[in-house]
Write a protein that holds these residues in place. Structure first.
Motif, mmCIF file in Angstrom:
data_model
loop_
_atom_site.group_PDB
_atom_site.id
_atom_site.type_symbol
_atom_site.label_atom_id
_atom_site.label_comp_id
_atom_site.label_asym_id
_atom_site.label_seq_id
_atom_site.Cartn_x
_atom_site.Cartn_y
_atom_site.Cartn_z
ATOM 1 N N VAL A 92 27.546 4.895 7.279
ATOM 2 C CA VAL A 92 27.625 4.836 8.771
ATOM 3 C C VAL A 92 26.215 4.961 9.175
ATOM 4 O O VAL A 92 25.733 4.914 10.510
ATOM 5 C CB VAL A 92 28.216 5.862 9.224
ATOM 6 C CG1 VAL A 92 27.629 7.356 9.072
ATOM 7 C CG2 VAL A 92 28.581 5.668 10.686
ATOM 8 N N GLN A 93 25.144 5.100 7.978
ATOM 9 C CA GLN A 93 23.738 5.439 8.686
ATOM 10 C C GLN A 93 23.206 4.410 9.429
ATOM 11 O O GLN A 93 22.419 4.667 10.445
ATOM 12 C CB GLN A 93 22.883 5.728 7.400
ATOM 13 C CG GLN A 93 23.780 6.999 6.482
ATOM 14 C CD GLN A 93 22.986 7.302 5.084
ATOM 15 O OE1 GLN A 93 22.765 6.045 4.671
ATOM 16 N NE2 GLN A 93 23.596 8.367 4.750
ATOM 17 N N GLY A 94 23.253 3.185 8.836
ATOM 18 C CA GLY A 94 22.616 2.182 9.851
ATOM 19 C C GLY A 94 23.249 2.081 11.246
ATOM 20 O O GLY A 94 22.284 1.954 12.218
ATOM 21 N N TYR A 95 24.479 2.409 11.225
ATOM 22 C CA TYR A 95 25.084 2.052 12.545
ATOM 23 C C TYR A 95 24.506 3.357 13.292
ATOM 24 O O TYR A 95 24.250 3.145 14.754
ATOM 25 C CB TYR A 95 26.746 2.154 12.489
ATOM 26 C CG TYR A 95 27.219 2.039 14.020
ATOM 27 C CD1 TYR A 95 27.475 1.041 14.566
ATOM 28 C CD2 TYR A 95 27.678 3.217 14.413
ATOM 29 C CE1 TYR A 95 28.000 1.074 15.904
ATOM 30 C CE2 TYR A 95 28.230 3.147 15.791
ATOM 31 C CZ TYR A 95 28.331 2.059 16.588
ATOM 32 O OH TYR A 95 29.025 2.000 17.629
ATOM 33 N N ALA A 96 24.405 4.582 13.056
ATOM 34 C CA ALA A 96 24.102 5.588 13.539
ATOM 35 C C ALA A 96 22.619 5.371 14.233
ATOM 36 O O ALA A 96 22.368 5.772 15.480
ATOM 37 C CB ALA A 96 24.166 6.972 12.785
ATOM 38 N N ALA A 97 21.859 5.007 13.172
ATOM 39 C CA ALA A 97 20.384 4.652 13.714
ATOM 40 C C ALA A 97 20.346 3.817 14.815
ATOM 41 O O ALA A 97 19.491 3.939 15.809
ATOM 42 C CB ALA A 97 19.535 4.154 12.290
ATOM 43 N N LYS A 98 21.047 2.625 14.884
ATOM 44 C CA LYS A 98 21.141 1.799 15.735
ATOM 45 C C LYS A 98 21.708 2.592 17.044
ATOM 46 O O LYS A 98 20.979 2.277 18.370
ATOM 47 C CB LYS A 98 21.950 0.415 15.540
ATOM 48 C CG LYS A 98 22.084 -0.696 16.438
ATOM 49 C CD LYS A 98 22.694 -1.813 15.956
ATOM 50 C CE LYS A 98 23.143 -2.793 16.874
ATOM 51 N NZ LYS A 98 24.464 -2.220 17.456
#
Lengths: 977, 140
Positions: free
Chosen positions: A475-481
């Protein structure tokens, strides 16, 4: 038939009351009252003996004056005299005066005992009732001492009138509640149970209340009441609406008695006898059937009385939680009420359905009403009804409807009353985490929470989202976006900046490929918020910046420029200044490799329980989350959403980098991961090896920080003694010295002090406990000038204690020089609840003679208390939940020390529970709450201490979820006062 | 269990206060004011129940008088709501106005004690209560 009429009886009184009512001002009223007081005083002092009527009239006037709010300092003797009158009206005024004024003058009680005794013995039912009512109204311990033994006799005497029995039953109830120790149980108890069969329904009505109270404390002694209550109930429920004549209320037979009987049955499990159970189920079905019949009257009183019985029936069905058919029927019935035009019924149906939702049999049935409940949340005018609707949505939530419920609650949050916003935020956060199928939804939900109600999003909530994002790489990439997008809003809440800063600092690289969120864009976006933020947030952002230098070397020059600016380097705030200086230096002196190691991505957080759930439990009492914890209706949830725990290897063998980051003792969920983490980071970088866990004796200063709870998987691993002390078998050591218990008691409420002292040896203790772990330092001082030889202190676990408490000791030097002191460190872990403390055996040779000494080590279960703050409402709710007789322990005892409120407070705090103010209606009383933390389980504890300064007594009540713990804590604490 | 019973008029004047647990006088005054504050702001669309400190108030309004019973949170709301009505309904009070309660304050306590004792419901039969009260009234 106006039986009450003006001036009936005492003319002088009526005149006086009229005068007072005619007073135009407060001053005039006071003047009139003073005149009257002077008049009454002179009458009472006069030589002429007053007749009974005058005495009655004046006492009644005094009472009226008192009720207007004025102090009365005379007339008590005259009132007491009235008690011995033979005339009812005089006696009644005397008793009334005493019952009303007794709070302010307890001296009075001693004076009236004799008169009450006479009236109780008078065989005149009217007088007996007056006396019984007086005892019941005053209900003090003195009354109990004087009369508790007589009243059971009156209650069960064959020749007592019905009205006397009614009063005696409730009088006894009051005395029992005030001082249970004074009411002797005896053969009368069996006869009291048989009052359930009494012909007079009023007697039954009074007796049921008494039995309900008594059976909570002595369930076995009263269990015959179940079958009697069932048959009584059955007779009422099946009677026609006119059968019970006097006791029919708006065509409903004996509604109050039915309710009381149903409540009595809730003190017991379902009846074992099949015949009794069958009869009861029949009753419950009849009540449910009657609810479907057309009303016999249009009056609201009729439906209220009928529904009072219905709701109590449903409570009993829920209490039994064993009849799926009844549970579903109950649910359908409540479903009808959800749309009823009466607000009262909608409110009660929501409240009742909330408990139905947690039963596996009715959970699905409750869920079918979701649309109605959502509608209630949107449209109800009374905030308390909306609150119930929100509670019910929370209770009925599972994976199938979580998205709908969470989105409705989010929508409600926009207009929710301020008082309940924080609670709604917590609930949404918990549901989102618990039922997340994909974590992008979870991240969206939390960011929405911050957007909609940022001020009400507590630290726990935003820490939690960071923990989850850190632990789940999917989920990290989504969270960053997503945070990047959220931060684009012109005005965003500071909590959003915190979350955004932290996530971009960790995972900003995952979106850096997109030119719209290139590193410089990310940085300038964050930095555009910087100046509007609080110190704590700016400190967090500075840590983000240094992480950016590692993630994106191209931003180094810009960021160094920001750090170098006078506004940072010479910032008035020490924390900001220090960070700026240190980060700037770090970025200039450290090689890329070092930088990459130091600023590596945070390792996963060790996980035990959601910190938010813990917070909601604190708000609502430890039982609040139980419906959610309980995975039975959604067994799959644990597999997916419980997967938050990192693999044990990550934690139990900390990598050097993890250690370097100060994470070997992962911050407890409540500690700010960013600021604390970053703070440690610097210290660790510059101090290098000193930050490694030291195995030798720890300096006192580092004591506390060393005790940060280590990873749960191997709590003792880092502190482990290379050579665990071998426990000698119990047969090797002597029994504890006679004063061992007394010495132990001194340490129940404190952690430091001298444990033991004789002419040779002094043993001092310093200890510190955190959650289920403790560390204890024992200081052995040689008081002589001669060396002790073969000095060997050991800790022994008698009995089962080995499985309950782990104590690791370090060996100490075998010689202790004259006048010298040696120190021994004990690491303690509470595995589960325990009752007996470990033993400390000390042996040495002094001048050639062997010395041996066995003490009790001051480790008692209360040391593992974690204080819990909760609001009064939550406390009482929780208190009620722990109402099984075996969950409560109570002790009434004489004070052994002067009764000083401050000292008591200090002792209770030392005991480990939180002290809750404004919970007990009586400010003299103390109320506390805490959770005992053991490795295997947590035990929620509530306590209440009621001092009675006059009697020099205390009453201590403990309720915990575990029977032996209640008793043990009660015993430990009772010895402290 | 009933913690206290209050009868107040709209202006907040207490017409009856009956306490079933120990409070000191200041605390009683505070409770009286708080109850008045929470009850009088509610209208007919609201429930007859209000959460109150660690308890709840069940109340009913009759003309200018509020009859309030403070009970434990897990007590049966409707049973107490109708207990109020059963109390007010009593023939003994037939056609009684607020003023009668003032002048006969000492009799009201007797009625209360017949129907409620030690914080519990003692007698619910209108007929029995009335018979007893008339008998007492006939006594000197």
């Amino acid at each position: 038939m106006p039986a009450v009429s003006k001036g009936d009886g005492m003319r002088g009184l009526a005149v006086f009351i009229s005068d007072i009512r005619n007073c135009k001002s407060k001053e005039a009223e006071i003047k009139r009252i003073n005149k009257e007081l002077a008049n009454i005083r002179s009458k009472f002092k006069g030589d002429k003996a007053l007749d009974g009527y005058s005495k009655k009239k004046y006492v009644c006037k005094l009472l009226f004056i008192f009720l207007l709010g004025h102090d009365i300092d005379f007339g008590h003797m005259e009132a007491v005299n009235l008690l011995s009158s033979n005339k009812y009206t005089e006696k009644q005024i005397g008793y009334l005066f005493i019952s009303v004024l007794v709070n302010s003058n307890s001296e009075l009680i001693r004076l009236i005992n004799n008169a009450i005794k006479n009236d109780l013995a008078s065989r005149n039912p009217t007088f007996m009732c007056l006396a019984l009512h007086c005892i019941a109204n005053v209900g003090s311990r003195e009354m109990g001492e004087a009369f508790a033994a007589d009243i059971p006799r009156i209650l069960v005497a064959g020749d007592s009138m019905d009205s006397v029995k009614q009063s005696a039953a409730l009088c006894l109830l009051r005395l029992y509640k005030a001082s249970p120790d004074l009411v002797p149980m005896g053969e009368w108890t069996a006869r009291v149970v048989h009052l359930l069969n009494d012909q007079h329904m009023g007697v039954v009505t009074a007796a049921v209340s008494l039995i309900t109270c008594l059976c909570k404390k002595n369930p076995d002694d009263f269990k015959t009441c179940v079958s009697l209550a069932v048959s009584r109930l059955s007779r009422i429920v099946s009677s026609a609406s006119t059968d019970l004549q006097d006791y029919t209320y708006y065509f409903v037979p004996a509604p109050w008695l039915s309710v009381k009987l149903l409540r009595l049955l809730q003190c017991y499990p379902p009846p074992e006898d099949a015949a009794v159970k069958g009869r009861l189920v029949e009753c419950l079905e009849t009540v449910l059937n009657k609810a479907q019949e057309p009303p016999k009257s249009k009056k609201v009183q009729h439906s209220n009385a009928k529904n009072a019985i219905l709701f109590e029936t449903i409570s009993l069905i829920i209490h039994y939680d064993s009849e799926p058919n009844l549970l579903v029927r109950a649910c359908n019935q409540l479903g009808q009420f959800l749309q009823h035009r009466e607000t009262n019924l909608r409110y009660l149906a929501l409240e009742s359905m909330c408990t139905l939702a947690s039963s596996e049999f009715s959970h699905e049935a409750v869920k079918t009403h979701i649309d109605t409940v959502i509608n209630a949340l949107k449209t109800e005018r009374d905030v308390s009804v909306r609150q119930r609707a929100a509670d019910l949505l929370y209770a009925m939530c599972d994976r199938s409807n979580a998205k709908q419920i969470v989105s409705e609650m989010l929508r409600y949050l926009e207009t929710a009353d301020y008082a309940i916003r924080e609670e709604i935020v917590l609930k949404v956060a918990i549901l989102a985490e618990k039922y997340a199928v994909d974590y992008s939804w979870y991240v969206d939900t939390i960011l929405n929470l911050i957007r909609i109600a940022g001020d009400y999003v507590s630290e726990e909530v935003w820490y939690r989202v960071l923990q989850i994002v850190t632990n789940r790489d999917d989920v990290q990439g989504y969270a960053a976006k997503t945070v990047f997008e959220a931060l684009q809003a012109p005005a965003c809440h500071e909590n959003m900046v915190k979350v955004g800063g932290y996530i971009l600092g960790e995972f900003g690289n995952l979106i850096a490929g997109d030119p719209r969120s290139s590193p410089p864009v990310q940085f300038s976006l964050l930095h555009s918020k910087f100046h509007l933020c609080s110190v704590a947030t700016r400190a967090l952002l500075l840590s983000t910046y240094i992480k950016f230098i590692n993630l994106f070397p191209e931003t180094k020059a810009t960021i160094q420029g920001v750090l170098r600016a006078g506004s940072q380097l010479r910032n008035a705030d020490v924390e900001l200044q220090q960070r700026a200086v240190e980060y700037l230096t770090l970025s200039s002196v450290a090689s890329t490799d070092v930088l990459a190691t130091v600023l590596e991505e945070m390792p996963p957080f060790p996980e035990r329980e959601s910190s938010i759930l813990a917070k909601l439990k604190r708000k609502k009492g430890p039982g609040a989350g139980s419906a959610l914890d309980d995975g039975r209706r959604d067994p799959s949830s644990n597999d997916i959403n419980g997967g938050m725990e990192p693999t044990p290897s990550t934690v139990s063998t900390p990598s050097p980098s993890a250690d370097l980051l100060g994470l070997r003792a992962a911050p407890p969920p409540a500690a700010p991961p960013a600021s604390a983490g970053a703070g440690n980071l610097l210290v660790d970088v510059f101090d290098g090896p000193a930050a490694q866990p030291s195995l030798g004796p720890t300096p006192e200063e580092a004591f506390l920080s060393e005790l940060e709870p280590p990873a749960p998987e191997s709590p003792m691993a880092l502190l482990a003694d290379p050579a665990p002390a071998a426990d000698p078998g119990p047969e090797d050591i002597g029994p504890p010295i006679p004063e061992a218990d007394e010495l132990l008691n001194k340490f129940v409420c404190k952690n430091n002090g001298v444990l033991f002292e004789n002419q040779l040896l002094q043993i001092g203790v310093k200890s510190e406990f955190r959650q289920n772990l403790g560390r204890m330092y024992l200081f052995y001082g040689n008081k002589t000038s001669v060396q002790f030889q073969n000095f060997s202190p050991t800790v022994v676990h008698p009995g089962d204690l080995q499985t309950q408490l782990a104590v690791q000791t370090k060996r100490v030097a075998a010689q202790v020089d004259g006048g010298a002191q040696v120190q021994q460190v004990l690491n303690i872990e509470c595995l589960r609840d325990f009752l007996t403390p470990p033993l400390l055996s000390v042996r040495f040779r002094y001048g050639g003679a062997p010395q041996a000494l066995t003490l009790k080590l001051p480790v008692t279960i209360n040391k593992f208390f974690q204080p819990t703050e909760m609001a009064a409402q939550d406390f009482f709710q929780r208190w009620k939940q722990l109402s099984l007789p075996q969950q409560e322990a109570q002790k009434i005892f004489k004070a052994n020390h002067p009764m000083d409120a401050e000292v008591t407070k200090a002792k209770l705090l030392g005991f480990g529970s939180a002290l809750l103010d404004n919970v007990d209606p009586n400010p003299e009383n103390f109320v506390g709450a805490g959770i005992i933390q053991t490795k295997a389980l947590q035990v929620g504890c509530l306590l209440r201490l009621e001092p009675n300064a006059q009697a020099q007594m205390y009453r201590l009540t403990l309720r915990t979820s575990k029977e032996p713990v209640s008793r043990h804590l009660c015993e430990l604490l009772a010895q402290q006062f | 269990m009933i913690r206290f019973i209050l009868i107040q008029n709209r202006a907040g004047k207490t017409r009856l206060a009956k306490w079933y647990m120990q409070f000191d006088d200041d605390e009683k005054q505070k409770l009286i004011e708080e109850v008045h504050a929470v009850v009088t702001v509610r209208d007919a669309k609201h429930t007859n129940f209000v959460e109150f400190r660690n308890f709840k108030i069940i109340y009913r309004r009759y003309a200018g008088l509020y009859f309030c019973i403070c009970v434990d949170v897990n007590d049966n709301n409707l049973a107490y709501l109708e207990a109020i009505h059963n109390f007010v309904l009593n023939e003994y009070f037939h056609n009684v106005c607020e003023l009668d309660l003032v002048f006969n304050f000492y009799k009201v306590y007797t009625v209360v004690d017949e129907m409620f004792l030690a914080g519990e419901i003692r007698e619910t039969s209108q007929t029995k209560v009335l018979k007893q009260l008339l008998m007492l009234q006939s006594l000197e």
